[in-house]
Design a protein around this motif. Structure first.
Motif, PDB file in Angstrom:
ATOM      1  N   LEU A  95      14.685 -52.623  -0.388  1.00  0.00           N
ATOM      2  CA  LEU A  95      15.814 -53.488  -0.698  1.00  0.00           C
ATOM      3  C   LEU A  95      15.363 -54.938  -0.574  1.00  0.00           C
ATOM      4  O   LEU A  95      14.703 -55.298   0.407  1.00  0.00           O
ATOM      5  CB  LEU A  95      16.976 -53.258   0.266  1.00  0.00           C
ATOM      6  N   GLY A  96      15.714 -55.771  -1.542  1.00  0.00           N
ATOM      7  CA  GLY A  96      15.437 -57.197  -1.483  1.00  0.00           C
ATOM      8  C   GLY A  96      16.724 -57.976  -1.321  1.00  0.00           C
ATOM      9  O   GLY A  96      17.742 -57.635  -1.937  1.00  0.00           O
ATOM     10  N   ARG A  97      16.684 -59.023  -0.505  1.00  0.00           N
ATOM     11  CA  ARG A  97      17.897 -59.798  -0.245  1.00  0.00           C
ATOM     12  C   ARG A  97      18.516 -60.294  -1.543  1.00  0.00           C
ATOM     13  O   ARG A  97      17.825 -60.751  -2.447  1.00  0.00           O
ATOM     14  CB  ARG A  97      17.583 -60.988   0.664  1.00  0.00           C
ATOM     15  N   MET A  98      19.851 -60.199  -1.599  1.00  0.00           N
ATOM     16  CA  MET A  98      20.598 -60.602  -2.783  1.00  0.00           C
ATOM     17  C   MET A  98      21.262 -61.950  -2.547  1.00  0.00           C
ATOM     18  O   MET A  98      21.649 -62.278  -1.428  1.00  0.00           O
ATOM     19  CB  MET A  98      21.636 -59.544  -3.127  1.00  0.00           C
ATOM     20  N   LYS A  99      21.390 -62.712  -3.614  1.00  0.00           N
ATOM     21  CA  LYS A  99      21.980 -64.046  -3.565  1.00  0.00           C
ATOM     22  C   LYS A  99      23.152 -64.080  -4.542  1.00  0.00           C
ATOM     23  O   LYS A  99      23.023 -63.669  -5.696  1.00  0.00           O
ATOM     24  CB  LYS A  99      20.940 -65.098  -3.959  1.00  0.00           C
ATOM     25  N   ASP A 100      24.300 -64.573  -4.080  1.00  0.00           N
ATOM     26  CA  ASP A 100      25.470 -64.622  -4.951  1.00  0.00           C
ATOM     27  C   ASP A 100      25.442 -65.852  -5.861  1.00  0.00           C
ATOM     28  O   ASP A 100      25.128 -66.950  -5.428  1.00  0.00           O
ATOM     29  CB  ASP A 100      26.753 -64.634  -4.116  1.00  0.00           C
ATOM     30  N   VAL A 101      25.734 -65.601  -7.124  1.00  0.00           N
ATOM     31  CA  VAL A 101      25.963 -66.676  -8.088  1.00  0.00           C
ATOM     32  C   VAL A 101      27.355 -66.418  -8.667  1.00  0.00           C
ATOM     33  O   VAL A 101      27.527 -65.989  -9.804  1.00  0.00           O
ATOM     34  CB  VAL A 101      24.888 -66.702  -9.187  1.00  0.00           C
ATOM     35  N   GLY A 102      28.349 -66.635  -7.830  1.00  0.00           N
ATOM     36  CA  GLY A 102      29.728 -66.418  -8.220  1.00  0.00           C
ATOM     37  C   GLY A 102      30.256 -65.026  -7.964  1.00  0.00           C
ATOM     38  O   GLY A 102      31.432 -64.756  -8.212  1.00  0.00           O
ATOM     39  N   ARG A 103      29.397 -64.109  -7.488  1.00  0.00           N
ATOM     40  CA  ARG A 103      29.837 -62.745  -7.192  1.00  0.00           C
ATOM     41  C   ARG A 103      29.490 -62.389  -5.749  1.00  0.00           C
ATOM     42  O   ARG A 103      28.490 -62.846  -5.199  1.00  0.00           O
ATOM     43  CB  ARG A 103      29.177 -61.728  -8.131  1.00  0.00           C
ATOM     44  N   VAL A 105      28.039 -60.451  -2.687  1.00  0.00           N
ATOM     45  CA  VAL A 105      26.861 -59.619  -2.485  1.00  0.00           C
ATOM     46  C   VAL A 105      26.885 -59.028  -1.079  1.00  0.00           C
ATOM     47  O   VAL A 105      27.459 -59.617  -0.153  1.00  0.00           O
ATOM     48  CB  VAL A 105      25.556 -60.428  -2.686  1.00  0.00           C
ATOM     49  N   PRO A 106      26.252 -57.871  -0.868  1.00  0.00           N
ATOM     50  CA  PRO A 106      26.144 -57.315   0.481  1.00  0.00           C
ATOM     51  C   PRO A 106      25.202 -58.164   1.337  1.00  0.00           C
ATOM     52  O   PRO A 106      24.202 -58.678   0.833  1.00  0.00           O
ATOM     53  CB  PRO A 106      25.580 -55.912   0.246  1.00  0.00           C
ATOM     54  N   ARG A 107      25.518 -58.291   2.606  1.00  0.00           N
ATOM     55  CA  ARG A 107      24.726 -59.163   3.483  1.00  0.00           C
ATOM     56  C   ARG A 107      24.257 -58.487   4.767  1.00  0.00           C
ATOM     57  O   ARG A 107      23.237 -58.867   5.330  1.00  0.00           O
ATOM     58  CB  ARG A 107      25.548 -60.405   3.857  1.00  0.00           C
ATOM     59  N   SER A 108      25.019 -57.503   5.257  1.00  0.00           N
ATOM     60  CA  SER A 108      24.768 -56.995   6.611  1.00  0.00           C
ATOM     61  C   SER A 108      23.408 -56.338   6.763  1.00  0.00           C
ATOM     62  O   SER A 108      22.867 -56.301   7.873  1.00  0.00           O
ATOM     63  CB  SER A 108      25.867 -56.001   7.003  1.00  0.00           C
ATOM     64  N   MET A 109      22.849 -55.823   5.686  1.00  0.00           N
ATOM     65  CA  MET A 109      21.550 -55.150   5.780  1.00  0.00           C
ATOM     66  C   MET A 109      20.377 -56.100   5.621  1.00  0.00           C
ATOM     67  O   MET A 109      19.221 -55.701   5.723  1.00  0.00           O
ATOM     68  CB  MET A 109      21.462 -54.020   4.746  1.00  0.00           C
ATOM     69  N   PHE A 110      20.663 -57.393   5.393  1.00  0.00           N
ATOM     70  CA  PHE A 110      19.600 -58.362   5.131  1.00  0.00           C
ATOM     71  C   PHE A 110      19.454 -59.400   6.243  1.00  0.00           C
ATOM     72  O   PHE A 110      19.044 -60.531   5.998  1.00  0.00           O
ATOM     73  CB  PHE A 110      19.858 -59.064   3.793  1.00  0.00           C
ATOM     74  N   ARG A 111      19.790 -59.047   7.451  1.00  0.00           N
ATOM     75  CA  ARG A 111      19.685 -60.005   8.561  1.00  0.00           C
ATOM     76  C   ARG A 111      18.247 -60.186   9.034  1.00  0.00           C
ATOM     77  O   ARG A 111      17.895 -61.232   9.574  1.00  0.00           O
ATOM     78  CB  ARG A 111      20.574 -59.544   9.717  1.00  0.00           C
ATOM     79  N   THR A 112      17.417 -59.169   8.830  1.00  0.00           N
ATOM     80  CA  THR A 112      16.017 -59.264   9.242  1.00  0.00           C
ATOM     81  C   THR A 112      15.187 -58.304   8.415  1.00  0.00           C
ATOM     82  O   THR A 112      15.711 -57.303   7.892  1.00  0.00           O
ATOM     83  CB  THR A 112      15.864 -58.937  10.741  1.00  0.00           C
ATOM     84  N   VAL A 124      21.620 -50.122   5.626  1.00  0.00           N
ATOM     85  CA  VAL A 124      21.134 -50.048   4.251  1.00  0.00           C
ATOM     86  C   VAL A 124      22.055 -49.214   3.362  1.00  0.00           C
ATOM     87  O   VAL A 124      22.197 -49.505   2.168  1.00  0.00           O
ATOM     88  CB  VAL A 124      19.686 -49.512   4.173  1.00  0.00           C
ATOM     89  N   TYR A 125      22.722 -48.202   3.921  1.00  0.00           N
ATOM     90  CA  TYR A 125      23.564 -47.352   3.082  1.00  0.00           C
ATOM     91  C   TYR A 125      24.768 -48.103   2.541  1.00  0.00           C
ATOM     92  O   TYR A 125      25.406 -47.649   1.590  1.00  0.00           O
ATOM     93  CB  TYR A 125      24.016 -46.107   3.854  1.00  0.00           C
ATOM     94  N   TRP A 126      25.066 -49.247   3.121  1.00  0.00           N
ATOM     95  CA  TRP A 126      26.172 -50.060   2.607  1.00  0.00           C
ATOM     96  C   TRP A 126      25.755 -50.839   1.360  1.00  0.00           C
ATOM     97  O   TRP A 126      26.556 -51.562   0.790  1.00  0.00           O
ATOM     98  CB  TRP A 126      26.708 -50.971   3.692  1.00  0.00           C
ATOM     99  N   TYR A 175      13.603 -63.466   1.761  1.00  0.00           N
ATOM    100  CA  TYR A 175      13.417 -64.094   0.454  1.00  0.00           C
ATOM    101  C   TYR A 175      14.558 -63.629  -0.448  1.00  0.00           C
ATOM    102  O   TYR A 175      14.930 -62.449  -0.454  1.00  0.00           O
ATOM    103  CB  TYR A 175      12.077 -63.685  -0.163  1.00  0.00           C
ATOM    104  N   ASP A 176      15.127 -64.567  -1.229  1.00  0.00           N
ATOM    105  CA  ASP A 176      16.182 -64.223  -2.184  1.00  0.00           C
ATOM    106  C   ASP A 176      15.544 -63.568  -3.398  1.00  0.00           C
ATOM    107  O   ASP A 176      14.966 -64.241  -4.254  1.00  0.00           O
ATOM    108  CB  ASP A 176      16.957 -65.475  -2.603  1.00  0.00           C
ATOM    109  N   CYS A 177      15.651 -62.245  -3.463  1.00  0.00           N
ATOM    110  CA  CYS A 177      15.006 -61.497  -4.540  1.00  0.00           C
ATOM    111  C   CYS A 177      15.876 -61.377  -5.777  1.00  0.00           C
ATOM    112  O   CYS A 177      15.386 -61.527  -6.898  1.00  0.00           O
ATOM    113  CB  CYS A 177      14.644 -60.096  -4.042  1.00  0.00           C
ATOM    114  N   TYR A 178      17.165 -61.100  -5.588  1.00  0.00           N
ATOM    115  CA  TYR A 178      18.035 -60.747  -6.712  1.00  0.00           C
ATOM    116  C   TYR A 178      19.249 -61.649  -6.725  1.00  0.00           C
ATOM    117  O   TYR A 178      19.977 -61.739  -5.734  1.00  0.00           O
ATOM    118  CB  TYR A 178      18.477 -59.279  -6.588  1.00  0.00           C
ATOM    119  N   TYR A 179      19.481 -62.302  -7.861  1.00  0.00           N
ATOM    120  CA  TYR A 179      20.615 -63.214  -8.024  1.00  0.00           C
ATOM    121  C   TYR A 179      21.690 -62.511  -8.847  1.00  0.00           C
ATOM    122  O   TYR A 179      21.491 -62.225 -10.033  1.00  0.00           O
ATOM    123  CB  TYR A 179      20.154 -64.493  -8.705  1.00  0.00           C
TER     124      TYR A 179
END
Length: 267
Positions: A95-103, A105-112, A124-126, A175-179
């Motif tokens: 999983l790569g951290r996601m970045k919101d561009v107006g939508r 995004v899930p955050r809880s699985m990307f704390r570390t 991760v299942y979220w 790292y912000d992988c997916y926008y």
């Protein structure tokens, strides 16, 4: 073209699913300029992302696959970071951290960063969208494909199965992988559908979990995620249904689904 992974390391398969806005012509122009990178296929509109993704999976040759939706884009180092993580940690799913561009995004699985994320102890299942790096050997060994009967939520059974069967799941959180981009007209398929397709996907993934996992705390945890998120969403769609017969029919489906899980321990 701008991925830092470098020329020759990326194979981009684009399936033009019956577009009518000039996308097909633009893709063909780009493919002529970059024949070693870009492969374009044109097909009649299928009504959802499952068919185009399955078409591309049948042609993919790389060690890993990554799904990128047409509205969205990747960070320049996304594929480099994700594949490096998979190689270093011997991961089947990253999983790569996601970045919101107006939508949202899930955050809880990307704390570390997580080299080996436990499916039941982590979050991760979220995150069940398809926008992840999958080891293609896992995909082909399991015969994983997207269910073309599902209008929305088609990625949930695919990703859930990959999670359940993966040797290792990893997370790149630094790292912000997916926008994830909001369309100007707001007409994303996941936002404009109604109760029935939402329940179709919910029933499918709940059946999957019951088939794959024994009764107990682990299964209860994953099931609870769907009842908290998708079932709640189905009720919001139900409230917007204008036809009384549709409301009654879909509420009956909800009642049957809940009743079928009355002996599970997540209530």
């Amino acid at each position: 073209l701008h991925q830092s992974l470098g020329a020759g390391a990326v194979e981009m398969i684009v399936v033009d699913d019956g577009s009518t806005d000039g996308t097909g012509e633009e893709l063909d122009r780009l493919a002529r300029r970059h024949p070693q990178l870009l492969r374009v296929l044109h097909q009649d509109n299928s009504g959802g992302p499952s068919g185009p993704r399955n078409t591309a999976l049948g042609l993919a040759r790389g060690r890993y696959v990554f799904f990128l939706d047409a509205d969205d884009y990747l960070g320049v180092r996304a594929l480099e970071r994700l594949t490096a993580a998979a190689e270093e940690w011997d991961s089947d799913v990253v999983l790569g951290r996601m970045k919101d561009v107006g939508r949202r995004v899930p955050r809880s699985m990307f704390r570390t960063n997580q080299p080996d994320a436990d499916l039941f102890a982590s979050r991760v299942y979220w995150s069940l969208s398809a926008q992840k790096l999958f080891r293609r050997e896992l995909v082909e060994r399991l015969g994983l494909r997207f269910d073309t009967a599902l209008r929305v939520g088609e990625d949930q059974p695919f990703t859930a199965t990959a999670y359940l069967r993966a040797r290792r799941i990893s997370v790149v959180a630094d790292y912000d992988c997916y926008y994830l981009v909001r369309r100007p007209d707001g007409r994303h398929l996941t936002l404009v559908n109604r109760t029935r397709p939402t329940l179709d996907a919910l029933e499918r993934v709940c059946s999957l979990l019951r088939a794959e996992l024994p009764r107990g705390a682990g299964r209860d945890l994953l099931l609870s995620r769907h009842f908290e998120v998708e079932l709640a969403g189905a009720f919001r769609f139900l409230a917007a249904e204008r036809e009384a017969l549709v409301r009654e029919r879909e509420f009956a489906r909800m009642r049957r689904l809940v009743t079928g899980h009355r002996d599970d321990g997540f209530w």
